[in-house]
Design an enzyme around this catalytic site. Structure first.
Site, PDB file in Angstrom:
ATOM      1  N   CYS A 117    -100.166 -52.976  35.370  1.00 25.42           N
ATOM      2  CA  CYS A 117    -100.354 -53.405  36.754  1.00 25.42           C
ATOM      3  C   CYS A 117     -99.075 -54.053  37.304  1.00 25.42           C
ATOM      4  CB  CYS A 117    -101.562 -54.329  36.861  1.00 25.42           C
ATOM      5  SG  CYS A 117    -102.179 -54.491  38.548  1.00 25.42           S
ATOM      6  N   HIS A 148    -106.148 -51.600  34.065  1.00 23.09           N
ATOM      7  CA  HIS A 148    -106.524 -52.745  33.230  1.00 23.09           C
ATOM      8  C   HIS A 148    -107.577 -52.292  32.220  1.00 23.09           C
ATOM      9  CE1 HIS A 148    -104.424 -55.901  35.405  1.00 23.09           C
ATOM     10  NE2 HIS A 148    -104.856 -55.390  36.540  1.00 23.09           N
TER      11      HIS A 148
END
Length: 508
Positions: free
Chosen positions: A336, A446
């Site tokens: 991310c 994630h």
């Protein structure tokens, strides 16, 4: 309201163990045939989860949902505060961002909307699970005198639901008697009857060594001690990133050394739990200004303030060390915000990710991947799955997780050296080993390491470079290991805690 009284886990302080004790209570009630409904009215955390509907919630409430045998839903954590630095937090109500607030203005401007969101979350949760029993977690201490009038998630909620409360105290910190007596003495007369029991957490040594202390507490407070939980911190990582330095020590069986950057605004560090659980992997957290060394790989995790954290990396010299490490053949992996930092350029025209130090809206990245990221107010919030194209093998492996990010990332100049990490090309990219440096990869996904076969294939790539034998890819999803840990936690809870005073008492 539910027929069975709500239960609530309060703590004498932050870090007393409320989250795990709530998870244990949920698993124990599930074993007894009940439907426990975990709920925390307000949480402050950058360790988040995205539910199936695309709503954002604290990871600790997701863990409690799994303990209860339920799918996490944002109604379980209707108010989430995500610290952004400078005493400012992003406000998440019922899964979605409603703005930001500074600490000194929060209760003035957001108390009424927050209490409304909490009541809406309760109604939604109970409507979707009729007959369930609420299992509430408090926040911090319930007797912060300066905040009691604007309390959203402790005694206001306990009184509203007439909950049966247990007070948890961490004996490892020392001063457990003062913690308990002080907390009880600060309760108002109308609140004191809500406390049905005391729970001593993180006790080291033989249980009988606390017998005298238990007798004293019961004689001097009139509240029964439900039990004494032993030290179990090796089961789960701490909820708060400030406690990362207290994680487990060196593993005797470790064969791979993986450095993880301890970013100032670190978020979603639960992404690393599956690696932490690998017996042959040693994680070493490296903060800006600390020595990077020569690990087998470097992971840059998520960040709540990507540009500020990038500046901290660059200004401390850690950025130059990363670049030199990669030039020398080192492997770097970003998740991310970590992936965004690996790119050539990050643009933040709205100042969403900490702004650039100079006040400009654009900042150069680490330059390890040919990527450009432009941040915008729109936030990607969704669960995803895709077939991984890298690392290569006999067949593509399915990976799953969730997106939780601002910004759109694109590849520069149609790079021939940078390839998609998976079939959904926008989820990540990889630049393979070459004469110009080591492998660099990044993903928006994630939870990518939770896929057992993919995680093992990634580790085997590192092992091959060290001349180590490959590990079996026949590895279950990390959720099975997490569930086994929840069972171990509940086993200990059932062995050491007597729930009957909590379940059977009245509020009369």
């Amino acid at each position: 309201m539910t027929a069975k009284p709500a239960l609530m886990v309060l703590g004498t302080s932050s870090g007393a163990g409320k989250s795990l004790m709530t998870a244990a209570l949920c698993r124990v009630l599930r074993r007894r045939g009940e439907t426990p409904l975990p709920f925390k009215g307000q949480n402050m955390s950058n360790n988040a989860w995205v539910d199936q509907a695309g709503g954002e919630m604290a990871y600790s409430q997701a863990l409690q949902a799994w303990a209860a045998g339920l799918e996490p839903e944002c109604a379980m954590n209707p108010v989430l505060l995500k610290p952004q630095g400078d005493s400012t937090s992003e406000l998440i109500h019922l899964g979605h961002s409603v703005g930001s607030a500074r600490a000194e203005h929060y209760y003035r401007d957001w108390f009424k909307p927050g209490w409304k969101a909490i009541r809406q979350g309760l109604e939604a949760l109970q409507s979707s699970h009729p007959g369930g029993r609420l299992v509430l977690e408090g926040a911090g201490s319930p007797v912060e005198v300066n905040l009691q009038k604007r309390d959203l998630t402790n005694l206001r909620l306990a009184q509203y639901l007439r909950a049966h409360c247990v007070l948890v105290a961490d004996i490892e910190r020392g001063g457990v008697f003062a913690q308990i007596v002080g907390t009880l003495n600060l309760l108002r007369p109308v609140e004191r009857p809500l406390i049905k029991g005391l729970l001593i957490n993180r006790f080291r040594g033989r249980r009988e060594l606390f017998d005298e202390g238990q007798r004293w507490l019961e004689a001097n407070t009139g509240v029964p001690v439900l039990g004494v939980m032993p030290w179990l911190d090796e089961l789960f990582p701490p909820e708060d990133s400030l406690d990362l330095l207290e994680r487990r020590g060196r593993k005797r069986s470790a064969e791979l050394n993986i450095a993880v950057l301890k970013l100032p605004s670190l978020s979603n560090f639960s992404d690393l739990d599956p690696l932490e659980a690998e017996p042959t992997v040693q994680l070493r957290w490296v903060a800006p200004g600390e020595e990077l060394g020569l690990p087998d790989a470097v992971v840059i995790p998520g960040s709540k303030q990507t540009l500020r954290d990038l500046a901290a990396i660059l200004n401390s010299g850690l950025g130059a060390a990363l670049q030199a490490y990669n030039t020398g053949g080192g492997h770097v992996f970003g998740i991310c915000g970590g992936m965004q930092m690996l790119g050539d350029e990050l643009c933040d025209p709205e100042g969403l990710e900490g702004g650039a130090p100079s006040g400009n809206t654009s900042q150069a990245g680490l330059g390890l991947l040919p990527l450009r990221t432009v941040f915008s107010a729109d936030k990607a919030l969704r669960q995803r799955s895709s077939a991984a194209l890298w690392p290569g093998g006999s067949h593509a492996l399915e990976i799953e997780g969730f997106e939780l990010h601002h910004g759109l990332t694109t590849i520069n100049n149609a790079s021939e050296t940078c390839k998609p990490l998976c079939r959904d090309e926008e989820l990540g990219w990889v630049k393979p080993f070459s004469d110009h440096g080591g492998l660099v990869a990044g993903t928006y996904l994630h939870g990518v390491f939770e896929s057992g076969p993919w995680r093992r294939r990634w580790l085997n790539q590192l092992r091959e470079r060290k001349g180590l034998a490959p590990l079996s890819e026949q590895q279950p999803h990390h959720s099975r290991q997490r569930d086994a840990l929840l069972d171990r936690l509940a086993d200990a809870f059932e062995q050491h805690i007597n729930l009957e005073p909590l379940l059977n008492s009245s509020n009369g």
